[in-house]
Write an enzyme that holds these catalytic residues in place. Sequence first.
Site, PDB file in Angstrom:
ATOM      1  CB  CYS A  38       6.167   0.334   7.300  1.00  0.00           C
ATOM      2  SG  CYS A  38       5.627  -1.284   6.724  1.00  0.00           S
ATOM      3  CB  THR A  64      -0.907   0.017   1.256  1.00  0.00           C
ATOM      4  OG1 THR A  64      -0.088  -0.259   2.417  1.00  0.00           O
ATOM      5  CG2 THR A  64      -2.006  -1.006   1.171  1.00  0.00           C
ATOM      6  CE  LYS A  84       1.712  -0.838  10.854  1.00  0.00           C
ATOM      7  NZ  LYS A  84       2.742  -1.650  11.492  1.00  0.00           N
TER       8      LYS A  84
END
Length: 446
Positions: free
Chosen positions: A275, A100, A221
């Site tokens: 990330c 993503t 998150k």
Amino acid sequence: MLTQLERSILAKEARLGVVGLGYVGLPVACSFAASGYDVVGIELRPERVAQINAGICPIQGHEPGLAELLAEVVAAGRLRASTDASDLGDRDVILVNVETPVDEEHVPQYHALRGALASVGRAMRRGALVIVESTIAPGTMRDVALPLLQQASGLTVNEGFFLGHCPERVMPGRLLQNLRSVSRTVGGMTPETARAMVALYRQIVAADLDPTDCLTAELVKTVENAYRDVNIAFANEVALICEAIGGDVWKVRDLVNKSPGRNMLLPGAGVGGHCIPKDPWLLVHAARGKDVPVRLVPAARAVNDGMPHHVTDMVVDALAEAGLAVAGARIAVLGYAYLENSDDTRNTPSEPLVQRLRALGAEVVVHDPHVAEYAGPLDDALRGADAVVLMVRHDAYQGLTLAPESGAGSRPVIVDARNVGLGAGAPIQRTIGRGAGVTPAAGDGA
Ligand SMILES: NC(=O)c1ccc[n+]([C@@H]2O[C@H](COP(=O)([O-])OP(=O)(O)OC[C@H]3O[C@@H](n4cnc5c(N)ncnc54)[C@H](O)[C@@H]3O)[C@@H](O)[C@H]2O)c1
């Protein structure tokens, strides 16, 4: 329907599907298979599917236990991989683990997520539980995942299928260990869904499982990773200040952390990986168009993105002190993964460093024992180097000395961007966060 699903989860009769067999999906699939479930993994890359079905782990680097576990569950017939999403048709639970990323404007790029959810929606059977594990901008479950799945399946959520979001907290180098030992936020579209999800994750997670709603799970998150990025940026900014005024951030950090409630992180050459550089933007994205000033998170991103350029400046300055121009200098860059002992090069700070040095006319040689492309002999990389830049704390570089027999130039300039102690005693040596000429106190440093 959910009670029945929960029962089959507890009896290990539920059939599982995992979509996306990358750094996260593969260990997840292996862990559930090892705990007794029948698991089918769906992956777009055919070569990866072939490797997995042959019992070969496609993830390199130091990943304790993963290759063995993969070989074991594939041999036992509990995990098989496929490129064909219609193999999800008989699955009771489907976990989605696709990438993503964000684009240049920091907008989430959901082509993989949309593609995966559309194929899940088309294939899934009535009563299936779909769990998005990928990290997503807050609101994505409601605005993207839910409508897409309903449209593709023709089913209604909480009646025809169930939906939840359980973001992962793994990290390369500790994939299996983190999966087992780190707590999870378990977001369900309803409390009943969250309860069934807890029953599932209990089979592989030996830590807290906190049931909640999807929006909270999305926020947790993205906030936890933005928190880390902001804190690293703080350490990096202090490092720049220390360098500029002749201080030593490593000593300062040690002493700051003696003050109650302070936990200053380590500065370094920048932030990489799939990330941390993008999850803060997923959080920011959620606030777009809302009447809320978002200043701190983008500022932290700018600080961390600036660090490789700062390391470039350190190299140029150190070479100048040695009477050498960067144009034409031979520079050995040690470390190309974004993280120590990993093969993961996504968003690595070494990339902008290398690009910039080359743009300045340097001859750059990269070495990294974990990245196939750069894994040649270290001595070859060091041979004749005018400057050596340490970018990653790989174990292989700990205790490295640059004696003449190492092959490096006779007086190479050393830039230690991770404070491993490289080049102590070298005529011209720079360490990130330490003013030029400042020598580390005994016990400081690496
Ligand atoms: N890498 C980490 O350490 C980490 C940690 C926590 C969370 N996450 C999150 O987990 C998610 C996955 O990250 P990753 O590092 O595993 O990414 P990855 O790129 O390693 O793996 C994703 C895989 O999904 C496959 N894929 C994409 N679209 C597909 C489709 N439609 N059908 C089947 N397969 C498809 C890709 O080919 C790829 O192999 C991301 O949202 C990431 O932010 C990653």
